[in-house]
Design a protein around this motif. Structure first.
Motif, short mmCIF file in Angstrom:
data_model
loop_
_atom_site.label_atom_id
_atom_site.label_comp_id
_atom_site.label_asym_id
_atom_site.label_seq_id
_atom_site.Cartn_x
_atom_site.Cartn_y
_atom_site.Cartn_z
N LEU A 271 4.47 -33.23 21.18
CA LEU A 271 5.62 -34.51 21.17
C LEU A 271 6.11 -34.73 19.99
O LEU A 271 7.25 -35.03 19.84
N ILE A 272 5.13 -34.99 19.08
CA ILE A 272 5.70 -35.40 17.56
C ILE A 272 6.74 -34.53 17.05
O ILE A 272 7.86 -34.69 16.51
N ASP A 273 6.59 -33.12 17.19
CA ASP A 273 7.70 -32.23 16.85
C ASP A 273 8.77 -32.36 17.46
O ASP A 273 10.11 -32.42 16.93
N GLU A 274 8.75 -32.68 18.88
CA GLU A 274 10.20 -32.70 19.62
C GLU A 274 11.00 -33.88 19.09
O GLU A 274 12.25 -34.18 19.21
N ASN A 275 10.15 -35.17 19.03
CA ASN A 275 10.72 -36.34 18.81
C ASN A 275 10.79 -36.83 17.27
O ASN A 275 11.15 -37.99 17.06
N ARG A 276 10.18 -36.05 16.38
CA ARG A 276 10.09 -36.35 14.95
C ARG A 276 11.57 -37.08 14.52
O ARG A 276 11.46 -38.19 13.72
N ASP A 277 12.54 -36.39 14.34
CA ASP A 277 13.94 -36.70 13.92
C ASP A 277 14.31 -38.08 14.52
O ASP A 277 14.82 -38.67 13.70
N VAL A 278 14.44 -38.27 15.93
CA VAL A 278 14.64 -39.23 16.63
C VAL A 278 13.98 -40.48 16.26
O VAL A 278 14.59 -41.65 15.73
N VAL A 279 12.53 -40.29 16.15
CA VAL A 279 11.73 -41.57 15.56
C VAL A 279 11.99 -41.84 14.33
O VAL A 279 12.30 -43.16 13.87
N ALA B 152 2.45 -40.60 20.71
CA ALA B 152 3.04 -39.67 19.59
C ALA B 152 3.84 -40.38 18.59
O ALA B 152 3.75 -40.07 17.40
N ILE B 153 4.48 -41.37 19.25
CA ILE B 153 5.25 -42.28 18.22
C ILE B 153 4.44 -43.10 17.21
O ILE B 153 4.47 -43.06 15.97
N ILE B 154 3.42 -43.46 17.78
CA ILE B 154 2.37 -44.33 17.31
C ILE B 154 1.85 -43.55 16.00
O ILE B 154 1.62 -44.04 15.04
N ILE B 155 1.31 -42.14 16.58
CA ILE B 155 0.75 -41.40 15.56
C ILE B 155 1.43 -41.10 14.39
O ILE B 155 1.29 -41.14 13.12
#
Length: 238
Positions: free
Chosen positions: A74-82, A121-124
């Protein structure tokens, strides 16, 4: 059922576990259950300002039900967005309180982050971000290149003295800090102090870049060595 402290700070003073487990339990027990968005935002702020900076007696061990591989995906999927969300908020330079309120609001976007695991995943990811915890900073002026070069010549010897102090071999970091503060106070103007500090920042960035390149080179050498070893094993088998 395991009982958790009522407030964030007490939780951090007692918690023990992997980062992703701590983040998951924190979200489920303190953020998701918050009575209002304001309370959740305040708890989020307390988490980032204290997690990793608060000594824990490790009396409360936590383990999340979700596997760490899921969080990594999930971090990999949303890394750029976050990262973009955080950058946009920082550019606005809001108050600290408002920053976390806006951040929490973004984290509750069910289109972008439809599951509890996605929010965890965002929090991490934020936990490992160098720009978190956030602080509102005052506006500072830029400096023209010509002025910078002129001031650089003025502080050159002070910069050399600082590098010597850093590498002299003091037993404690506070001794180095004391020397740097005394050097800084020798400079008569704020502009000279800014250039001096800018040079020190450049010094440490270049050292970090050098070390990173060395690590990358060593990893590459190890990969090549392992590849050669595997070839030799195959030859022996044949």
């Amino acid at each position: 059922m395991k009982k958790y402290p009522e407030n964030t700070l007490d939780f951090l003073k007692h918690v023990d576990g992997k980062v992703y487990d701590v983040c998951a339990i924190f979200y489920l027990k303190y953020l998701k259950t918050a009575a209002t968005a304001e309370i959740a935002a305040q708890r989020l702020r307390e988490f980032y300002e204290n997690c990793g900076y608060t000594e824990s007696d490790q009396t409360i061990h936590v383990e999340a039900e979700t596997a760490p591989e899921m969080f990594s995906q999930l971090i990999d999927e949303n890394r750029d967005v976050v990262a973009k969300i955080v950058e946009n908020l920082i550019e606005q330079n809001p108050s600290v309180e408002n920053f976390y309120q806006l951040l929490w609001e973004q984290m509750q976007n069910k289109i972008l982050f439809p599951s509890d695991d996605a929010v965890v995943a965002i929090i991490i990811q934020l936990f490992f971000m160098e720009k978190i915890p956030y602080y509102q900073l005052s506006t500072v002026d830029t400096m023209e290149d010509d002025e910078y070069v002129t001031l650089l010549e003025k502080v050159k010897k002070m910069y050399q003295k600082a590098i010597f102090a850093i590498n002299r071999g003091y037993l404690q970091k506070t001794q180095v800090a004391g020397q740097l503060l005394m050097i800084l106070k020798e400079m008569p103007s704020m502009e000279e102090q800014e250039v001096f500090i800018a040079q020190l920042i450049g010094y440490y960035k270049s050292k970090n870049e050098y070390l990173k390149n060395r690590v990358d080179d060593l990893e590459k050498q190890l990969e090549e060595a392992n590849g050669e070893e595997e070839k030799q094993v195959e030859k022996t088998k044949n």
